[in-house]
Design an enzyme around this catalytic site. Structure first.
Site, mmCIF file in Angstrom:
data_model
loop_
_atom_site.group_PDB
_atom_site.id
_atom_site.type_symbol
_atom_site.label_atom_id
_atom_site.label_comp_id
_atom_site.label_asym_id
_atom_site.label_seq_id
_atom_site.Cartn_x
_atom_site.Cartn_y
_atom_site.Cartn_z
ATOM 1 N N THR A 166 -61.496 -86.504 -7.328
ATOM 2 C CA THR A 166 -60.635 -87.146 -8.334
ATOM 3 C C THR A 166 -61.523 -87.882 -9.339
ATOM 4 O O THR A 166 -62.033 -87.252 -10.264
ATOM 5 C CB THR A 166 -59.607 -88.105 -7.690
ATOM 6 O OG1 THR A 166 -60.298 -89.055 -6.881
ATOM 7 C CG2 THR A 166 -58.609 -87.331 -6.836
ATOM 8 N N LYS A 188 -64.484 -86.410 -0.289
ATOM 9 C CA LYS A 188 -64.255 -87.054 -1.582
ATOM 10 C C LYS A 188 -63.859 -88.498 -1.321
ATOM 11 O O LYS A 188 -63.332 -88.824 -0.249
ATOM 12 C CB LYS A 188 -63.179 -86.333 -2.387
ATOM 13 C CG LYS A 188 -61.774 -86.403 -1.836
ATOM 14 C CD LYS A 188 -60.981 -87.646 -2.166
ATOM 15 C CE LYS A 188 -60.917 -87.922 -3.634
ATOM 16 N NZ LYS A 188 -60.128 -89.199 -3.856
ATOM 17 N N THR A 199 -60.662 -92.633 7.227
ATOM 18 C CA THR A 199 -61.515 -92.525 6.054
ATOM 19 C C THR A 199 -60.807 -91.802 4.927
ATOM 20 O O THR A 199 -59.595 -91.725 4.898
ATOM 21 C CB THR A 199 -62.822 -91.818 6.392
ATOM 22 O OG1 THR A 199 -63.613 -91.779 5.224
ATOM 23 C CG2 THR A 199 -62.572 -90.408 6.878
ATOM 24 N N GLU A 279 -66.601 -96.055 -7.650
ATOM 25 C CA GLU A 279 -66.140 -96.340 -9.013
ATOM 26 C C GLU A 279 -66.888 -97.518 -9.626
ATOM 27 O O GLU A 279 -66.869 -98.618 -9.100
ATOM 28 C CB GLU A 279 -64.637 -96.647 -8.997
ATOM 29 C CG GLU A 279 -63.796 -95.409 -8.762
ATOM 30 C CD GLU A 279 -62.326 -95.716 -8.549
ATOM 31 O OE1 GLU A 279 -61.985 -96.885 -8.304
ATOM 32 O OE2 GLU A 279 -61.528 -94.764 -8.620
ATOM 33 N N ASN A 399 -60.269 -98.959 -13.266
ATOM 34 C CA ASN A 399 -59.066 -99.261 -12.496
ATOM 35 C C ASN A 399 -57.988 -100.005 -13.263
ATOM 36 O O ASN A 399 -56.909 -100.248 -12.736
ATOM 37 C CB ASN A 399 -59.441 -100.014 -11.231
ATOM 38 C CG ASN A 399 -60.113 -99.078 -10.256
ATOM 39 O OD1 ASN A 399 -59.540 -98.069 -9.887
ATOM 40 N ND2 ASN A 399 -61.347 -99.391 -9.891
ATOM 41 N N SER A 404 -52.426 -94.867 -16.390
ATOM 42 C CA SER A 404 -51.749 -94.727 -17.689
ATOM 43 C C SER A 404 -52.479 -93.746 -18.572
ATOM 44 O O SER A 404 -53.405 -93.089 -18.154
ATOM 45 C CB SER A 404 -51.642 -96.094 -18.366
ATOM 46 O OG SER A 404 -52.852 -96.796 -18.279
#
EC number: 2.3.1.35
Lengths: 404, 404
Positions: A166, A188, A199, A279, A399, A404
């Protein structure tokens, strides 16, 4: 800027080799772009176990709010047998009520019919946005497209590993070579990541012969010290699923010890790849706590520190702020001697007997890897390690704009 | 950009009026710039109770790692009597070992000698960087400078409220007028703020007559539902201290109910001012959880959501991401019905029976105040509210550069 993101082809010494899920004998995979991701990137994958055996085990998220595919796959795994796993990214099929459950069941049935097996022999895993219904028209076409693409080449395993990503920036694969048998794996996960005895999405394949019980034991042992110690943001997903399938095609039955070692190797490699690709990450921060009565106390303290926003911001700023480290562990649910805490950054003592050392503020934390060790001073043998990251502007950016 | 920072002179309907700590009869205050803050701003304050009574009560941080002034003030408060509180900002005097303890004791002794009282009648509160020794030369000169500045004007109370600020942007004061008696209060706190049956630095003064026991009861009742429900970043400070002093100068002895109401009013006002001035805040997010068996379950769930980085980033992005809301509360230590959770943003239902409502993604969260209500679906009477903020770029910026 130097970044901790690994090259997809990097292979560090001592790390499990990158082997796709098709590396072991008797496994096929395929991937396709079904249009679930608005980007048009590949978003569906199928991993098939051609036998002869169909032993399987899995661990799932402990979040009470479980996605529909998690509930369905838990039921499918109950008998310790599995022939295939159907994956989609771009949509988590979580919090979609009865329609979500029905859509997961239809996905499972579609894959089963295409492969000529029972629905209960197929697990389903989804990842992506929570709370949007799956577009089943796209899923139906996707399953149809996947079937003729199935193959046992490395390229097909890699394509499957790409299709489950993703916000991940790089493909995550790992492997292990035993004597006459092989383990392959893909995974992933880069956010909403604080696995709790479970996990992210991971698929492990092996041509070793192993009972479901042996697989389950090896998997639980491995996840406890690998995925469960990765804590990027303290948030546990609704969709976490790790599946291992063993088909015995190699004719080799490794000992439990050998199996444990192999499963640990691939879980450890994937966990480190997830940490490195988290991230917004600019630092990999590994926290080890010692000097507690029990390992559980040490883990509680390491987790508390790894989730502390102030500590994580300091790491982003390369700031050897041991004061925030003490303030954070002071709130952990762990016995400690508040007057006898020691902190080491990158091996250098910055705090001894709960007081700063001379030069503590000059320790260089500018590199990508930061090693933090905290001794809670009780003299006990407890120890635990948690793998986290810094809290950066990019984490906030990613995040605050994700859905959106 | 619209910001939630209140004007220092704002006074909302129903809110406690802004009254300085010198508003009640028989209290004096002073402030000075002793050079502890590199900025040269005022950084020391003294609040003196001139009697006739010296009743006092306090709550302190529950962090196991306690700053030297916290340990000293806990001892000073043991007898329920206090004549003065000495404050410094710019240095927390935390994690400084035996030297830190000695420095806190010397600060206490200096103030006591200047005022002609016993050291045990003086509390000491510090706030600022952890792990740097106090410059006692500056503290000695500071105490000398404070003494002749003591006075009972509003300006002196305001100066004291200014001197205790660190990264706070605005002065925080509150008050309450009873019949013939008055409460004044000042506070500071914008980060490292998740009070745990304790709080940030707060000083409450009143000319009411009250026993230490009555003050203690009122204070604990008030902090439980005010400061303890503010959770900016999940980090609990080493220095949290709330002190209340009552001198009976008004000759009025309010009932316990009246006292409770007054103390609650000023604590509630200061808590809201702290939330509005939190580090990097762009949104005030008030989370109410209902539908649990107990209030404790509701508080656990509200806290878990209020600490979830993904949820807080979504709030920063004005993103009505109810999926992250469910994922976060699903990990709370609280009994819930995972299939029957409801979420309301600003009063509008966005999730019912754990599934999104039509139009949920269109709810407008662009304003400064966001009201989140989560019902965990057990039908129980439990409820609790937590006051938090969003997670913004400015939070990361402020906290990655704070100590360097």
């Amino acid at each position: 800027m130097e970044t901790p993101h690994p090259s997809p082809n990097a292979h560090n010494a001592g790390e499990a080799p990158r082997l796709s899920v098709t590396a072991p004998q008797g496994f096929r995979a395929a991937a396709t772009a079904a249009g679930i991701k608005p980007s048009g990137k590949s978003d569906m994958a199928l991993v098939v176990n051609d036998g002869p055996k169909d032993a399987a085990a899995a661990v799932f998220t402990r979040n009470r709010v479980k996605a529909s595919p998690v509930k369905l796959s838990q039921a499918a795994l109950a008998d310790g047998a599995l022939r295939a796993v159907l994956y989609n990214s771009g949509n988590a099929n979580a919090c979609n009520g009865a329609q979500g459950d029905a859509d997961a069941r239809e996905s499972q049935a579609l894959a089963a019919a295409a492969l000529g097996v029972e629905p209960s022999e197929v697990a389903v895993c989804s990842t992506g946005l929570i709370g949007e219904l799956l577009d089943m028209g796209k899923v139906r076409v996707g399953v149809e497209k996947l079937l003729p693409l199935l193959g046992d080449d490395e390229a097909q395993g890699e394509a499957a590993a790409d299709a489950i990503l993703t916000t991940d920036l790089v493909r995550k694969e790992a492997g292990y070579r035993g004597e006459g048998w092989t383990v392959g794996a893909m995974g992933k996960g880069v956010g909403m990541m604080a696995p709790s005895l479970a996990t992210m999405l991971v698929c492990i394949t092996t041509d070793a012969a192993a009972t479901p019980q042996a697989l389950d034991a090896a998997l639980r042992k491995a996840t406890k010290v690998t995925f469960d110690t990765v804590d990027i943001d303290g948030s546990t997903s609704t969709n976490d699923t790790v599946i291992v399938m063993a088909n015995g095609a190699s004719g080799v039955t490794p000992s439990q010890d050998e199996l444990d070692r192999a499963i640990h190797a691939v879980c450890d490699s994937l966990a480190r790849q997830m940490q490195a690709d988290a991230e917004g990450v600019t630092k990999r921060v590994n926290i080890t706590v010692t000097g507690t009565a029990s390992d559980d106390d040490a883990l509680n303290a390491a987790r508390t520190l790894g989730r502390d926003s102030l500590f994580k911001c300091a790491m982003f700023g390369s700031d050897p702020n041991w004061g925030r480290t003490l303030a954070a562990v002071g709130m952990a649910d762990a016995a400690m001697d508040p007057e006898n805490i020691a902190v080491y950054f990158n091996g250098q003592p910055v705090c001894e007997r709960s007081t700063g050392t001379p030069g503590a503020r000059d320790v260089d934390l500018s590199g990508v890897d930061i090693d933090v060790r905290v001794d809670l001073g009780t003299g006990g043998p407890g120890t635990a390690t948690v793998h986290t990251t810094d809290l950066s502007h990019d984490y906030v950016e990613i995040n605050s704009a994700y859905s959106s």
